[in-house]
Structure formats: structure tokens, C-alpha cells
Write an enzyme that holds these catalytic residues in place. Structure first.
Site, mmCIF file in Angstrom:
data_model
loop_
_atom_site.group_PDB
_atom_site.id
_atom_site.type_symbol
_atom_site.label_atom_id
_atom_site.label_comp_id
_atom_site.label_asym_id
_atom_site.label_seq_id
_atom_site.Cartn_x
_atom_site.Cartn_y
_atom_site.Cartn_z
ATOM 1 N N ASN A 381 0.451 -1.498 -0.197
ATOM 2 C CA ASN A 381 0.013 -0.200 -0.321
ATOM 3 C C ASN A 381 0.534 1.139 0.276
ATOM 4 O O ASN A 381 0.262 1.979 -0.274
ATOM 5 C CB ASN A 381 -0.950 0.026 1.167
ATOM 6 C CG ASN A 381 -2.252 -1.079 1.272
ATOM 7 O OD1 ASN A 381 -1.785 -1.676 0.093
ATOM 8 N ND2 ASN A 381 -3.045 -1.306 2.417
ATOM 9 N N THR A 426 -16.042 38.402 -30.141
ATOM 10 C CA THR A 426 -16.694 38.699 -29.337
ATOM 11 C C THR A 426 -18.031 37.095 -29.951
ATOM 12 O O THR A 426 -18.692 37.801 -30.488
ATOM 13 C CB THR A 426 -17.344 39.551 -29.105
ATOM 14 O OG1 THR A 426 -18.337 40.841 -29.248
ATOM 15 C CG2 THR A 426 -16.138 40.346 -28.260
ATOM 16 N N HIS A 427 -19.070 36.538 -29.628
ATOM 17 C CA HIS A 427 -19.440 35.744 -29.537
ATOM 18 C C HIS A 427 -19.479 35.144 -31.198
ATOM 19 O O HIS A 427 -20.137 35.010 -32.454
ATOM 20 C CB HIS A 427 -20.456 36.480 -29.296
ATOM 21 C CG HIS A 427 -21.657 37.100 -28.267
ATOM 22 N ND1 HIS A 427 -21.542 36.520 -27.186
ATOM 23 C CD2 HIS A 427 -21.298 38.501 -27.885
ATOM 24 C CE1 HIS A 427 -22.093 37.204 -26.346
ATOM 25 N NE2 HIS A 427 -21.341 38.233 -26.720
ATOM 26 N N SER A 548 -7.343 14.680 -48.889
ATOM 27 C CA SER A 548 -8.594 14.010 -49.174
ATOM 28 C C SER A 548 -8.259 12.390 -50.121
ATOM 29 O O SER A 548 -8.181 12.971 -51.118
ATOM 30 C CB SER A 548 -9.944 15.185 -49.505
ATOM 31 O OG SER A 548 -10.580 13.983 -49.389
ATOM 32 N N LYS A 554 -8.558 19.520 -50.926
ATOM 33 C CA LYS A 554 -8.425 19.658 -49.139
ATOM 34 C C LYS A 554 -7.361 19.729 -48.905
ATOM 35 O O LYS A 554 -6.377 19.214 -49.504
ATOM 36 C CB LYS A 554 -9.713 19.239 -48.926
ATOM 37 C CG LYS A 554 -11.145 19.688 -49.807
ATOM 38 C CD LYS A 554 -11.771 17.877 -48.968
ATOM 39 C CE LYS A 554 -12.085 18.237 -47.479
ATOM 40 N NZ LYS A 554 -12.428 16.925 -46.594
ATOM 41 N N GLU A 561 -7.120 19.393 -35.210
ATOM 42 C CA GLU A 561 -8.326 18.217 -35.128
ATOM 43 C C GLU A 561 -8.403 17.487 -34.301
ATOM 44 O O GLU A 561 -8.840 17.863 -33.173
ATOM 45 C CB GLU A 561 -9.287 17.756 -36.380
ATOM 46 C CG GLU A 561 -9.992 18.846 -37.441
ATOM 47 C CD GLU A 561 -10.062 17.987 -38.328
ATOM 48 O OE1 GLU A 561 -10.929 18.741 -38.839
ATOM 49 O OE2 GLU A 561 -9.329 16.760 -38.968
ATOM 50 N N TYR A 588 -7.071 1.923 2.676
ATOM 51 C CA TYR A 588 -6.487 1.738 1.328
ATOM 52 C C TYR A 588 -7.589 0.745 0.871
ATOM 53 O O TYR A 588 -7.924 -0.483 1.829
ATOM 54 C CB TYR A 588 -5.243 0.877 1.275
ATOM 55 C CG TYR A 588 -4.706 0.757 -0.425
ATOM 56 C CD1 TYR A 588 -4.134 1.211 -1.504
ATOM 57 C CD2 TYR A 588 -5.479 -0.910 -0.814
ATOM 58 C CE1 TYR A 588 -4.125 1.028 -3.149
ATOM 59 C CE2 TYR A 588 -4.697 -1.142 -2.028
ATOM 60 C CZ TYR A 588 -4.696 -0.796 -3.096
ATOM 61 O OH TYR A 588 -3.906 -1.189 -4.290
ATOM 62 N N GLN A 593 -6.456 0.878 -7.566
ATOM 63 C CA GLN A 593 -5.483 0.330 -8.996
ATOM 64 C C GLN A 593 -5.837 1.484 -10.144
ATOM 65 O O GLN A 593 -5.605 1.515 -11.042
ATOM 66 C CB GLN A 593 -5.859 -0.853 -8.657
ATOM 67 C CG GLN A 593 -4.507 -1.813 -8.137
ATOM 68 C CD GLN A 593 -4.978 -3.344 -8.785
ATOM 69 O OE1 GLN A 593 -5.533 -3.817 -9.615
ATOM 70 N NE2 GLN A 593 -4.249 -3.921 -7.820
ATOM 71 N N LYS A 596 -3.962 4.664 -11.851
ATOM 72 C CA LYS A 596 -2.927 4.789 -13.155
ATOM 73 C C LYS A 596 -3.247 4.856 -14.230
ATOM 74 O O LYS A 596 -2.548 5.536 -14.951
ATOM 75 C CB LYS A 596 -1.854 3.515 -12.531
ATOM 76 C CG LYS A 596 -1.965 3.448 -11.175
ATOM 77 C CD LYS A 596 -0.911 2.000 -10.773
ATOM 78 C CE LYS A 596 -0.692 2.261 -9.748
ATOM 79 N NZ LYS A 596 -2.181 2.064 -8.430
#
Length: 607
Positions: A381, A426-427, A548, A554, A561, A588, A593, A596
Site C-alpha cells: 500500500n 466576441t460571440h 482528401s 482539400k 483537430e 486503502y 488501482q 494509474k
């Protein structure tokens, strides 16, 4: 060096040394420095030096470059010289072993590098130093050894000198170079700044040259002629043949002589006190040596040396390399250990519950009952919690460094943008014109907060749980404070129950990484939009996009992305861990486990 305390941790070294002094970077890496070995295309010259492993790998190169990272730069190309300069901007130390003047020819004058980077230490490791009439001479390791005066001492009188096997001059240069770098770092940390170190293999060997130089100097000052005593088979410490090899025997004091005389059967011819005098024996070695040879002729070198030591006579076996590897002494000390885990050859047994029991089992197989003491006062532990904290600390430090470098890149791009401007939104509606630099640096400030969070999470992970045991410590007299210091932790646990069950540091790390991922996602999203025909602000290089399969006009912004898409993965890891932790009672539980996989994957994802 596998010491838990790594005094050079955080120090960055750019290593250009090739063959000469390569051991310098290896030693700095062993002490904890991040050493980046820079090689030319096709690899360094030392990759072609013997001896070679069965697969053709140079063992010379492998030994001297263990623990280093690697990269390739062609310093005959201006772009790669620029890249090296960029590396030096983040470095603490540059190690190089080119002939004096070579770097200057590339525009990398050591003193100018130090002037440009006031905290940089440049260590130039050469055969004869940076100046002086011999600075530009070509030499090999053997010729440097010959020039140092050492060969006047080696071998038998009347016969040619004997070279010491190996690369004594260049490895001594590496050792002294590492020592000089450590002192220069200490000097810098006391406020002195960086400096250019001029380290010579010849001078390093001369400084090691026992009593040869001071004796010669004293003789010359007194108007005499220096005497040189060849030490190949010293008359005081003769090499003696025995039943299975050779031993080196030393008999100086009267007590040692009497012990040896009795061991040889108390021969009457040498019973007189005359033979107790060292000088008297020295003058009669032609008589005594056959006596020694006869005595040792039936004795094995290892068993005979052990008996000699028991009687008070100094004698040790002359071992071959294969015998050194099989030595009981080295085995007991664990001097040579097969790197089974590191090289992937470790064989786990079906009965091994986890890596801790597997390691304990294997060490016990190798070292006997002493291996079982690995578990003394410890539970899986607190061991698991300790391992995870150590790993997390290191990872957070490295990730914070990567983000800082990305910030610097953004700052460079912002500076290069000059007065270029673009619409501010903005927006997602055009609002005011803003400088591109101002826009890029907004992302830089978000990344700055990310670095703060990563380092803050590292500070909270910097607590040792070792000594907490399974949940309530141990009745053994453990020293949690000392262990914490040895492992490089800032503090040790205050409550054993909390120590083994606490995974807050993992959750904080995942939060810091998730928010960093969100910030990177925002940069990715803007690059995706800016690369469209509708915006047209950027044209992505083909190396960072794909075409593409059907539409050749393209150019898909794949990297941007993916940066945007990975943010969801990071947020998911944080959510999953918090869900696992929310209902756990003290202390514990096996649920832990599950900490991780999300942590490891999140760190890999950010990289």
C-alpha cells in the site's frame, strides 16, 4: 548510479562530445541531469569504436552514453546551427570535444555563447587544451598517455613500456570534465554566472601521475638527474605465479615477514633477524623470489590469498575480467546486477501477485535471504503510493517544461508577427481589430497558468507515504523522515491512513492536464477555423495536414483537430477517477488501482 538522491536533477546538458570525454555526459546523467546527446547524420564516430556486441552495437558508445537522450543535427547546415542555439537557450551546460577553433568556425565561439547566455557553462574537453603550441595537434588516447609521462613508469626494466588497456586518457578527461562542470554549477548557483571550462586530457593525466613529477622536480631543483623506477613488476610488490594464475604479495614490516616465514615452513636459511629488514630483503630479491614461487606453486590464487590475509600477509589475486564478474565479494555487494527489468528480460512467475512481490522474489533468488528484507516495514500500500508519487513528480516537472517551451514558441511567433492584425471576435462576431501578437499571447497567459497548476500539483505530490505501512505504520523503528529525504521528497506523511489512501494528487494532476488540454483545444479550434477558405488566416504546412482521398483541393488540419479532440479524452479521465474516488472508505481499497491508467494515458496524451 542508481542513488535515490539525484543532485543534478533539473540541470539540462547539451552534449556534443564524441569519443573524447564522452564519459562526462554519462556521469552528469547518472547524477540526475537531463543530457541530450547531439550526433551528426549517420551517428557519432564513437558508434564505430570496438568492442562490439553480437548485434554490432558499439559497447564503447553504449557504456558512455547510457542515460542520455539523443537527437541529430547537421552542424554544417545553418538551420541546424540555429536549432543548436535554440537548445542552448534552455540549457545549463554545453559539453563539446571538437578541436580548438572548430566551433568558432561554425559561429559558435564558446566565450560568445557564455556572453549570450550568462548562466551557460561551456565545457571544452580536448587532448591538449584550447591554447598553447600543442593545442591543434592530432592525437589518440595512447599518444596522450605517452605524452603524460605515465609510460616511463610502466612495464619491466629493459623492455618496452606497457600501455594500459582501454581509453585511460579520454575517460580521465570525461571524469575531470564532469567534476569541473559540477564545480562550475556550484559556482554559478553562488552568483558567479556561467563560464568557459578548458579541460585537457594531458593535464588531467599529469595531475594523476603519482610521485613522478614531484620527485623529478625536486631532483632538478637540486641539480641532479631524476631517476625513474619502472613499476611493471615492482621488487617491493612482486607478481608471483601460483597454481592457477598470479598473486600480488606485499611484505614490508618485520611482523609481515615473520608471518610469511612461518607460513613457508620456517626455513632455517632465513631465520636470522637480518631478513626482517625491508631494505635487506629488497637487495636479495633474486634469492627470495624463487622461495616465494615455490611456496605459492601449489596454492590457488583466491584460496591462497585468503590464507595469507588470515596470517597478516598482504596478498590478493590478480583477476581476469571473467573472474571479476564471478567474484564473491562483488556478488555480495551487488556491484554487477543484470538489468532484467530495464531490458525486458525479467521473467514474471505465475505466483507473483504484483511487481513488488516479483522483484522481492527475484532479488531473493540472486542475493539469498537478504532479498527478503526488501519487504521489512513496508506494505504494498505505501510502496505503490510512493512509486506513483515519484513518477508523478518527475512527469509533472517534464510536462511543465514542455508547456514552457511551447509558450516560448508562441512568444517567438508573436514577435515575428510585428504589426500584423486580425479581427477580434466576441460571440464569434467581428468586434475590434487586434494585433496577432496580442491574440497569440492571450493563449500564452493561459498556458502560464497551466504551468503554475502543474507545478502546484507537483508540490502536493511531493510527500513521502513510505513508512505508513498497510494503514497504521509498523512496530519496527522506521525513519520516515530519513527515507523521505533520501528519496528526494520535500516532506513525509502526517497521517498513515491518509498516506496510503490519498489520491488527491492524481486528481489534481488530471485536472491540471484536462484544463491544459482544453486550452490546447481552443488553439486547435482557432487553427481549424483560420485555415478554412472562409477565414483564410493561415496556410498549414503539408507536414501538419493531410489531403482528401476524393477531393484533391482539400487540406485537412488533422493535427489541430486531434488537439481539439484529445481534450475530451482528458476530461473523461478526470471524471472517471473522481467517480472512482467518491465512495471509498478509509484506508486503502483495490479501487485505487484504477488511478494509474487515466494518469499514465493523460500524461502520454499531453506529450
Amino acid at each position: 548510479m542508481n542513488a535515490p538522491h539525484r543532485p543534478l536533477e533539473g540541470v539540462r546538458v547539451v552534449d556534443l562530445a564524441d569519443e573524447r570525454g564522452e564519459l562526462c555526459g554519462r556521469l552528469l546523467a547518472d547524477l540526475g541531469a537531463d543530457v541530450l546527446r547531439v550526433e551528426p547524420p549517420g551517428g557519432g564516430a564513437s558508434r564505430r569504436l570496438p568492442p562490439f556486441a553480437p548485434d554490432g552495437t558499439s559497447l564503447y558508445f553504449a557504456y558512455r552514453n547510457t542515460n542520455k537522450r539523443g537527437t541529430v543535427l547537421d552542424l554544417t547546415m545553418p538551420d541546424d546551427v540555429v536549432r543548436l542555439r535554440e537548445l542552448l537557450g534552455d540549457a545549463d551546460v554545453l559539453v563539446e570535444s571538437a578541436r580548438p577553433g572548430h566551433l568558432a568556425g561554425l559561429g559558435l565561439v564558446p566565450t560568445e555563447l557564455v556572453a549570450a547566455h550568462p548562466d551557460l557553462i561551456v565545457a571544452s574537453l580536448t587532448d591538449f587544451g584550447q591554447d598553447g603550441p600543442d593545442a591543434g595537434l592530432a592525437a589518440t588516447d595512447d599518444t596522450v598517455v605517452a605524452r603524460s609521462g605515465w609510460l616511463s613508469l610502466s612495464g619491466l626494466p629493459g623492455k618496452p613500456p606497457l600501455l594500459v588497456p582501454g581509453t585511460v586518457a579520454h575517460d580521465t578527461l570525461g571524469v575531470l570534465g564532469a567534476y569541473a562542470v559540477v564545480l562550475a554549477l556550484l559556482h554559478r548557483d553562488r552568483g558567479a554566472g556561467g563560464q568557459h571550462l578548458d579541460v585537457s586530457a594531458l593535464e588531467a593525466l599529469i595531475q594523476m601521475n603519482s610521485w613522478l613529477l614531484p620527485n623529478a622536480d625536486a631532483s632538478l631543483r637540486q641539480g641532479g638527474t631524476p631517476n625513474t623506477l619502472r613499476s611493471g613488476d615492482s621488487p617491493i610488490y612482486p607478481n608471483i605465479p601460483c597454481a592457477d594464475g598470479m598473486v600480488r604479495q606485499v611484505v614490508l614490516s618485520p611482523r609481515q615477514w615473520r608471518a610469511l616465514w612461518e607460513w613457508m615452513g620456517s626455513p632455517e636459511a632465513f631465520a636470522d633477524e637480518y631478513w626482517e629488514g625491508t631494505f635487506n630483503r629488497l637487495m636479495n630479491m633474486d634469492v627470495l623470489n624463487p622461495l616465494f614461487w615455490e611456496h605459492w606453486s601449489t596454492l590457488g590464487k583466491v584460496e591462497g590469498s585468503a590464507e595469507a590475509q588470515r596470517r597478516g600477509v598482504v596478498a590478493l589475486p590478480m583477476l581476469e575480467p571473467s573472474e571479476v564478474l564471478a567474484s564473491e565479494h562483488f556478488a555480495a555487494r551487488g556491484t554487477f546486477v543484470e538489468a532484467e527489468l530495464a531490458d525486458g528480460t525479467f521473467a514474471f512467475a505465475e505466483a507473483d501477485e504484483d511487481v513488488h512481490t516479483a522483484v522481492e522474489r527475484r532479488v531473493t533468488e540472486l542475493a539469498g535471504d537478504a532479498g527478503a528484507r526488501l519487504h521489512t516495514g513496508r506494505s504494498r500500500n505505501d510502496q505503490v503510493a510512493t512509486d506513483l508519487r515519484l513518477w508523478t513528480k518527475r512527469e509533472l516537472t517534464e510536462l511543465a517544461d514542455l508547456v514552457t517551451r511551447f509558450q516560448a514558441t508562441l512568444a517567438d511567433v508573436a514577435e515575428a508577427a510585428g504589426d500584423a492584425y486580425l479581427p477580434g471576435y466576441t460571440h464569434l462576431q467581428q468586434a475590434q481589430p487586434v494585433l496577432l501578437a496580442h491574440h497569440l499571447l492571450a493563449h500564452g497567459w493561459a498556458l502560464s497558468r497551466d504551468v503554475d497548476r502543474l507545478l502546484d500539483a507537483r508540490d502536493r505530490a511531493d510527500v513521502s507515504p513510505l513508512g505508513a505501512g498497510a494503514l497504521a505504520g509498523s512496530s519496527l523503528p522506521l525513519d520516515p523522515d530519513g527515507v523521505a529525504a533520501d528519496l528526494g521528497f520535500a516532506a513525509r506523511f502526517e497521517n498513515s491512513l491518509d498516506a496510503v489512501s490519498d489520491r488527491d494528487f492524481v486528481a489534481e494532476t488530471l485536472f491540471a492536464l484536462a484544463l491544459l488540454g482544453v486550452h490546447l483545444s481552443r488553439i486547435g479550434e482557432e487553427l481549424v477555423m483560420w485555415s478554412t477558405d472562409e477565414f483564410g488566416f493561415v496556410d498549414l504546412d503539408d507536414a501538419f495536414s493531410t489531403g482528401s482521398s476524393m477531393l484533391p483541393q482539400k487540406k485537412n488540419p488533422d493535427i489541430a483537430e486531434l488537439a481539439r479532440g484529445k481534450a475530451g479524452r482528458l476530461v473523461g479521465h478526470l471524471t472517471g477517477l473522481l467517480t472512482s474516488l467518491k465512495g471509498l472508505p478509509l484506508a486503502y481499497n483495490k479501487d485505487l488501482q484504477e488511478d494509474k491508467e487515466p494518469l499514465f494515458d493523460a500524461c502520454d496524451t499531453i506529450r
